[in-house]
Write a protein that holds these residues in place. Sequence first.
Motif, mmCIF file in Angstrom:
data_model
loop_
_atom_site.group_PDB
_atom_site.id
_atom_site.type_symbol
_atom_site.label_atom_id
_atom_site.label_comp_id
_atom_site.label_asym_id
_atom_site.label_seq_id
_atom_site.Cartn_x
_atom_site.Cartn_y
_atom_site.Cartn_z
ATOM 1 N N MET A 30 -16.594 53.749 -27.418
ATOM 2 C CA MET A 30 -16.747 52.316 -27.687
ATOM 3 C C MET A 30 -18.232 52.026 -27.896
ATOM 4 O O MET A 30 -19.069 52.567 -27.175
ATOM 5 C CB MET A 30 -16.222 51.490 -26.517
ATOM 6 N N GLN A 31 -18.530 51.237 -28.887
ATOM 7 C CA GLN A 31 -19.945 50.921 -29.133
ATOM 8 C C GLN A 31 -20.062 49.520 -29.716
ATOM 9 O O GLN A 31 -19.226 49.100 -30.519
ATOM 10 C CB GLN A 31 -20.545 51.968 -30.097
ATOM 11 N N ASP A 32 -21.108 48.827 -29.289
ATOM 12 C CA ASP A 32 -21.364 47.487 -29.811
ATOM 13 C C ASP A 32 -22.422 47.556 -30.908
ATOM 14 O O ASP A 32 -23.414 48.279 -30.793
ATOM 15 C CB ASP A 32 -21.862 46.565 -28.695
ATOM 16 N N VAL A 59 -22.750 41.643 -32.954
ATOM 17 C CA VAL A 59 -21.579 40.898 -32.471
ATOM 18 C C VAL A 59 -20.278 41.683 -32.657
ATOM 19 O O VAL A 59 -19.208 41.206 -32.304
ATOM 20 C CB VAL A 59 -21.449 39.542 -33.196
ATOM 21 N N LEU A 60 -20.394 42.870 -33.237
ATOM 22 C CA LEU A 60 -19.196 43.680 -33.477
ATOM 23 C C LEU A 60 -19.038 44.736 -32.392
ATOM 24 O O LEU A 60 -20.015 45.317 -31.930
ATOM 25 C CB LEU A 60 -19.307 44.404 -34.824
ATOM 26 N N ARG A 61 -17.806 44.991 -32.029
ATOM 27 C CA ARG A 61 -17.518 46.094 -31.113
ATOM 28 C C ARG A 61 -16.471 46.989 -31.784
ATOM 29 O O ARG A 61 -15.442 46.509 -32.271
ATOM 30 C CB ARG A 61 -16.990 45.575 -29.784
ATOM 31 N N THR A 67 -13.633 44.394 -33.008
ATOM 32 C CA THR A 67 -13.526 43.003 -32.562
ATOM 33 C C THR A 67 -14.867 42.290 -32.687
ATOM 34 O O THR A 67 -15.931 42.912 -32.637
ATOM 35 C CB THR A 67 -13.068 42.933 -31.089
ATOM 36 N N SER A 68 -14.759 40.998 -32.844
ATOM 37 C CA SER A 68 -15.954 40.155 -32.907
ATOM 38 C C SER A 68 -15.533 38.723 -32.617
ATOM 39 O O SER A 68 -14.414 38.321 -32.959
ATOM 40 C CB SER A 68 -16.603 40.234 -34.284
ATOM 41 N N CYS A 95 -9.918 40.340 -34.487
ATOM 42 C CA CYS A 95 -9.627 41.767 -34.308
ATOM 43 C C CYS A 95 -9.060 42.383 -35.573
ATOM 44 O O CYS A 95 -8.087 41.895 -36.146
ATOM 45 C CB CYS A 95 -8.643 41.970 -33.152
#
Lengths: 186, 981
Positions: free
Chosen positions: A17-19, A22-24, A112-113, A158
Amino acid sequence: MTDLTPITALGAETARMQDFGVLRIAESTDLALASLSLRAGQDAPTPFGLTLPDAGGWASQDGQAAFWTAPGQWMVEAEGRAVEDFAAALKAEAPGCSITEQTDGWVTFEITSERATSLEALMQKLVNLDPACLSCGTAARTGLEHMSVYLIRRSDTCLAVMGMRTLADSLWHTLATAAARLPSEA
Amino acid sequence: MTRLSGGLIDRDTTFAFRFNGKTYKGHPGDTLASALLANGVQLMGRSFKYHRPRGVFSAGSEEPNAMVELREGARKEPNTRATVAELYDGLVARSQNHVGPLKYDLLALNDLFAPFFAAGFYYKTFMWPRAFWEKLYEPMIRNAAGLGRLSMEADPDAYDKGFLHCDLLVIGGGAAGLAAALTAGRSGARVILADEDFQFGGRLLAESHLLDESPAPEWVAKTEEELRSFPNVRILPRTTVFGVYDHGIYGAVERVSDHLADPGDQVRQTLWRITAKRAILAAGATERHIPFANNDRPGVMLAGAMRAYVNRWAAGPTHKADDPVAIFANNDDGHRTALDLMAKGVPVLGVIDPRADAPQLGDYELFAGAVVDETKGRLGLSSIRVTQNGKSQWHRCGALGVAGGWNPNVHLTSHHRGRPVWDETLLAFVPGQGGPSGLIPAGAAAGNGSTAAAMKSGVEAAKSALEQLDILSVSTPLPKAEDDASVQAAFWHVPGKGRAWVDFQNDVTVKDIALAHKENMRPVEHLKRWTTLGMATDQGKTANISALAVMAELAEKSIPETGTTIFRPPYTGVSLSVLGGGDTGADFRPRRLTPTHHWAKAQDAVFVEVGPWMRAQYFPRPGEVHWRESVDREAKAVRAGVGLCDVTTLGKVDVQGADAGEFLNRLYSNMMGTLAVGKVRYGLMLREDGHAYDDGTCARLTEDHYVVTTTTANAGPVYRNMEFARQCLWSELDVQLISTTDAWAQIAVAGPKSRALLERIVDDFDLSNEAFPFMGCAELTICGGLRARLFRISFSGELAYEIAVPARYGHALMERLMEKGADLGVTPYGTEALGVLRIEKGHAAGAELNGQTTAQMLGLGRMVSQKKDAIGAIMSRREGLAEDRRRLVGLKPVDPASTVTPGAHLFAEGAARSMETDQGWITSAAFSPHVGSSIGLGFLEEGDARMGEILVAANPLEGQETRVEVVSAHFVDPEGVRLRD
């Protein structure tokens, strides 16, 4: 229960998982998948009480979901059931249908954002699909950097990108590169 | 310095930049060309062929002369037009195409030999002696040719690509484009507005006209601000729409950070593919010049460009501020340049106009009925000769603006074979019918050149597009703008003795065109290739129509009768880097990793690309210094004990349905419907033309459920063909297909001890030969309950299995097998050993199934069933194919120390090496640890009846010849005992 330890599509013990601003982007490793195809003359079943969606659609209910993949064909998703024999469970729900295990055929990245516009800006760098046409509850198969992927718009915030498992590293690289390049105002 | 007052530059900030090592100053808003001009620099480069001194000629992307090598080191980019290079602090540029300093180019000597470099020079010269061409002439010409030089270093910048969708794409942000975008934006349509410039406004920035009593740039800024406020409008400055493609797709390059000294984390450029329901071409027009003798000196430029430099960039066109400037125009528009120069305080010599009735639009000297027919000035214009009423007079002149009329930029309208049409009123080609569907020309690009007409045309085009899309358009009030008609004369060039340049970039003169005419190279296509006119980076934007007019005059035809100039993409040069649009190196293309990739990597495996896959090629062990040592060891280990190989890459297709057996009967050449549940059968697929296509296995898991495997290379194509057959050929069959290649990790467990190893991981499953014989398959569990599939099949010829588990467990299964088989000598093996083992066994693979071979050639003729039809079965029996007598054989060198070379052709000993005596070829070869020598497989005429015969395997390309003996293709266990044991 087997004593073999699975690895993720990205070759690790745990999901990545990485950010990116504002996006993940999060690898989903517990999503079970099985394809469901109608046999000749069959009516669409309602596995797990789920009404299978029409062309281009994605529908979810109580942890299960399905998206249309071709006439008379769907991919059925189930959260948290990746290590089970989900195909067998689906077979029981849809007797007479052709069911094929697909869990490890794919890698799924949930992007997601809080801002829908960020997801759409990302899409513009990835796929030749009009973001306006991929609204909530829709799914599409398309090409992404020479890879075949499913895009599922689970909600405004999403977007799931599902690609071939053996291409997981390349798909992550592509998604991460595009996400990192998005301007902060996107 | 010739910097003037006003302009759209930010004088509060000063940039320092270097040109040819000398430091100059400029401002934000400048281009390199405008900043150089403002510093009094007229000489910016040398011409292509004659190395003539050249200065800036235009103010836009049509520039033929002022090309530079921009930046340094790896970022150096040759042939960059100074007219579109946005100035930044620290910019470094060098002029190009000269030997020695720009002012003292040694190759200027070429100019003295100009008579020898006429049109068709290359085609006529260097014809003899013939042998000199490749060794001497071509290298010499290649060395002298070209303009700038590449850095020869890897491009350090990143490039991107993307996809945009809109209702309306507006190409060009000038008067027409802004009016169109405003109309569509206010109407709620999804609009993309793209302009190649870094500032919107087009010619509105270059003119001194007022809009509603205010300077035009004020309206431009206000309009841009409004457009930016619309969520439905995206505006893309620094973006060139370079081509129109099928289905309303437009190619565009956004120069994201070309205007920065270092792009930092940003990409340098982005390639956009824009899908637009409708598009408006508002690309404006390009001014043309009037060829006359020695019209190429620095200081001679287009009058419209001169106006742009003066008004937008506040840059005077002369070397020294007090040098007078003249205008040579065949139309009213040219006269405006004189007015604008005067308004800025630039001394104006006057306007020279060939029209006897030329208008006097201001307080300047008018030379009516006159022409400029000669110039002077070694490195820049110093004087011009004006001839009027038969009298010639020289005038001191520091710059000359030439106005020969305007050509609408019709380029994109001709991308789908649309042909522009000649407009006799405008004396120009305008967009014709038959261009790209949905592309609407507007403004100057459609021949509506006045500001008012362009804006009105933009609004009308937008309304038309919106109406076609069923979008209600709102009215867009337009500012009051100039609407002067520009009267012009059909005056195309000044006849005379001197060289009059038509195409500056390629050094093509009127004389060259005359020579082409004389030599019958009259069609424009021939003219272009004979003279090189219209080629290179500017694609003749300022030259083509003038050339056409000259040819028309020579041929005594009208211009449209002479020909039409059409255009292909790209509109301006597009770098290969941005077309590639993404990663280089390892990430250049997606790579498929097998489920055991990370395990193999940890074992220091050497990987090889197999199509998109990365596969372990071999697993070197400490002390092994040559790959052959590793491969031999791995192959021996399989034959003696047990080996493990990841074979996930083989395609797997799940076939279900009541008619699955019948479907497979029709697909495979051999029978599959009779396959018993729990059994596997080797299968052969043919192409429609009867040639062998792909081989693999077919396993029947239940009555209505099969699993088909394909070769690695054909996994995708076979699945595609199966879907085609299911959907289009036999839709009446109840069959469902889906690929499961990635879903299952599949590991080959091969060797005499493979059963012993597998017995250690299966859960209560009888692996004995009786319970699970050769070609058996089963669904079972292993390692305490993990679902798995087991197939008893062999590629190596040994007792062997392939075991499949959900892909996430492939890594752990490999570890477990290695752990459990340690005492059995378990050895991982890669694709090299895999190849050795299959060649030793005589199994066909990609080299044998190469699309040219038949089932009979492969020794599989009996697999084409006579009892049923299947794809390719009947065609395989056709005349010409069925008689092919080449057969797959094994080949062994007579001298065991010799090497069998794949690709070598087979000849009888003593026979000539020719197609007539060719008897076949070697498809695969390897060193066989089992045989103890190099071995090969190949196709040989009547091969099955020639065992023991000695032939020569010849590789004439490398002078290799090896005597080989024809043997059975099965070097190992020809009776097939081992795999059934």
